[in-house]
Design a protein around this motif. Structure first.
Motif, short mmCIF file in Angstrom:
data_model
loop_
_atom_site.label_atom_id
_atom_site.label_comp_id
_atom_site.label_asym_id
_atom_site.label_seq_id
_atom_site.Cartn_x
_atom_site.Cartn_y
_atom_site.Cartn_z
N PRO A 1 0.83 -1.21 0.00
CA PRO A 1 0.00 0.00 0.00
C PRO A 1 0.85 1.25 0.00
O PRO A 1 2.03 1.24 0.39
CB PRO A 1 -0.82 -0.13 1.29
N ALA A 2 0.27 2.34 -0.44
CA ALA A 2 0.98 3.63 -0.44
C ALA A 2 1.35 4.01 0.99
O ALA A 2 0.55 3.87 1.92
CB ALA A 2 0.10 4.70 -1.08
N GLY A 3 2.57 4.52 1.16
CA GLY A 3 3.03 4.93 2.48
C GLY A 3 3.58 3.79 3.31
O GLY A 3 3.81 3.97 4.51
N SER A 4 3.81 2.62 2.72
CA SER A 4 4.31 1.47 3.48
C SER A 4 5.81 1.31 3.29
O SER A 4 6.43 1.88 2.39
CB SER A 4 3.58 0.20 3.04
N MET A 5 6.41 0.48 4.16
CA MET A 5 7.85 0.22 4.15
C MET A 5 8.09 -1.27 4.05
O MET A 5 7.45 -2.06 4.75
CB MET A 5 8.49 0.77 5.43
N LEU A 6 9.01 -1.66 3.16
CA LEU A 6 9.40 -3.07 3.01
C LEU A 6 10.78 -3.26 3.62
O LEU A 6 11.73 -2.56 3.27
CB LEU A 6 9.42 -3.46 1.54
N HIS A 7 10.89 -4.21 4.53
CA HIS A 7 12.17 -4.56 5.16
C HIS A 7 12.62 -5.91 4.60
O HIS A 7 11.88 -6.89 4.69
CB HIS A 7 12.03 -4.65 6.67
N TYR A 8 13.81 -5.95 4.04
CA TYR A 8 14.32 -7.20 3.49
C TYR A 8 15.85 -7.21 3.60
O TYR A 8 16.45 -6.29 4.18
CB TYR A 8 13.88 -7.38 2.03
N TYR A 9 16.49 -8.25 3.09
CA TYR A 9 17.93 -8.44 3.26
C TYR A 9 18.64 -8.41 1.91
O TYR A 9 18.08 -8.77 0.89
CB TYR A 9 18.21 -9.76 3.97
N GLU A 10 19.90 -7.95 1.96
CA GLU A 10 20.69 -7.83 0.74
C GLU A 10 22.15 -8.10 1.07
O GLU A 10 22.58 -7.91 2.21
CB GLU A 10 20.51 -6.42 0.16
N ASN A 11 22.92 -8.52 0.07
CA ASN A 11 24.37 -8.66 0.24
C ASN A 11 25.05 -7.33 -0.04
O ASN A 11 24.77 -6.69 -1.06
CB ASN A 11 24.93 -9.72 -0.70
N ALA A 12 25.92 -6.89 0.85
CA ALA A 12 26.76 -5.72 0.61
C ALA A 12 28.11 -6.20 0.10
O ALA A 12 28.30 -7.39 -0.17
CB ALA A 12 26.90 -4.90 1.89
N ASP A 13 29.07 -5.31 -0.03
CA ASP A 13 30.36 -5.72 -0.57
C ASP A 13 31.32 -6.23 0.50
O ASP A 13 31.75 -7.37 0.47
CB ASP A 13 30.99 -4.58 -1.38
N TRP A 14 31.64 -5.42 1.52
CA TRP A 14 32.61 -5.87 2.51
C TRP A 14 32.39 -5.19 3.85
O TRP A 14 31.73 -4.17 3.96
CB TRP A 14 34.05 -5.60 2.03
N ALA A 15 32.98 -5.79 4.88
CA ALA A 15 33.01 -5.24 6.23
C ALA A 15 34.32 -5.70 6.88
O ALA A 15 34.87 -6.74 6.51
CB ALA A 15 31.82 -5.70 7.06
N ILE A 16 34.81 -4.92 7.83
CA ILE A 16 36.07 -5.27 8.49
C ILE A 16 36.01 -4.87 9.96
O ILE A 16 35.36 -3.88 10.31
CB ILE A 16 37.28 -4.60 7.78
N SER A 17 36.65 -5.64 10.81
CA SER A 17 36.72 -5.32 12.24
C SER A 17 38.06 -5.77 12.79
O SER A 17 38.69 -6.70 12.26
CB SER A 17 35.58 -6.00 13.01
#
Length: 281
Positions: free
Chosen positions: A99-115
């Motif tokens: 519906p108009a004004g709604s939000m979809l939350h889903y998952y995606e692959n990003a490129d990299w992360a480091i710690s």
């Protein structure tokens, strides 16, 4: 892969795979709240981690070690959000209509992360029976860490940089074989910034507590503990403080390999908050 494994030095490199969960790859829509819909992504690929660690240890009555660990993640899984201004049909989710004004939350692959994390800990056992007193032990731990993680704001990929520093200490006193006292305390600091915002979040936290453990017989034990945990957002002058009291009664079975216990927790003032600022009307 063990690059070096000596008597007191360990240096190794290993790799692992981060498989997406069933919730993250599901195609089904969770529209319990039709204006905040949660979905998975069947096209997610596993992330892969590469970790290099170095550890130097000293054993004996006093144990001491220093650890440095760095982890690089390729294709980490992050959560995304998409906002719909108008009613929109999603063919990839069996034609579900947002519906108009709604939000979809889903998952995606990003490129990299480091710690990266650096930790130092030391423990000492003081035995002064010659002075007709009972032994007690003291240990402390200091650690610093830094991380760069990917995140999405609508369709824009950005980076968050996090820095943490923590210190903790523990004092144990054992007057006899049946009772033990443990006094614990810790302080920490965290700083977080973003590549798309000038806002920097500084936070300090601290906690302290006392644990008393009593073994009336060999198998049974009773433990009670008090803990205070507080957090301060630097610059805002407001401290959130939480206290709780816990009582545990249980037994150690199978040569202490199995522990059964019942716990009761009383949140003494779970909603307490006090401010260091002063205002006048």
């Amino acid at each position: 892969l063990f690059l070096y494994n000596g008597r007191s030095i360990n240096f190794n490199l290993n790799s692992g795979v981060l498989l997406p969960s069933m919730e993250q790859v599901r195609k089904r829509i969770n529209n319990t709240n039709p204006y905040s819909v949660i979905a998975g992504n069947p096209d997610l690929i596993p992330g892969r981690t590469y970790t290099m660690s170095f550890k130097k240890s000293a054993q004996g009555m006093n144990m001491r070690d220093i650890t440095l660990q760095t982890t690089f993640t390729h294709h980490p899984i992050v959560r995304r959000e998409k906002y719909f201004l108008t009613s929109t049909i999603l063919p990839e989710y069996d034609g579900y209509e947002m519906p108009a004004g709604s939000m979809l939350h889903y998952y995606e692959n990003a490129d990299w992360a480091i710690s990266a994390n650096l930790k130092y800990q030391d423990s000492k056992l003081f035995d002064s029976r010659s002075l007709k007193t009972k032994p007690f032990g003291f240990s402390y731990r200091i650690s610093v860490g830094a991380a760069v993680n990917p995140a999405y704001l609508v369709d824009e990929l950005y980076r968050t940089t996090d820095f943490t520093a923590n210190g903790s200490a523990n004092i144990n006193y054992t007057p006899n074989e049946r009772i033990r006292f443990s006094l614990q305390g810790a302080v920490g600091y965290s700083k977080s910034s973003s590549s798309i915002s000038e806002k920097v979040i500084d936070a300090a936290n601290w906690n302290y507590g006392l644990v008393v453990k009593y073994n009336p017989v060999r198998l049974a034990f009773m433990e009670t503990s008090f803990n205070n945990s507080s957090k301060l957002i630097v610059g805002e002058g407001t401290v959130w403080s939480h206290n709780f009291l816990k009582l545990s009664i249980g037994a150690n079975l199978m040569g202490q390999r199995l522990k059964l216990m019942v716990e009761g927790i009383d949140m003494l003032n779970n909603q307490s908050m006090y401010s260091t600022s002063v205002s006048e009307n």
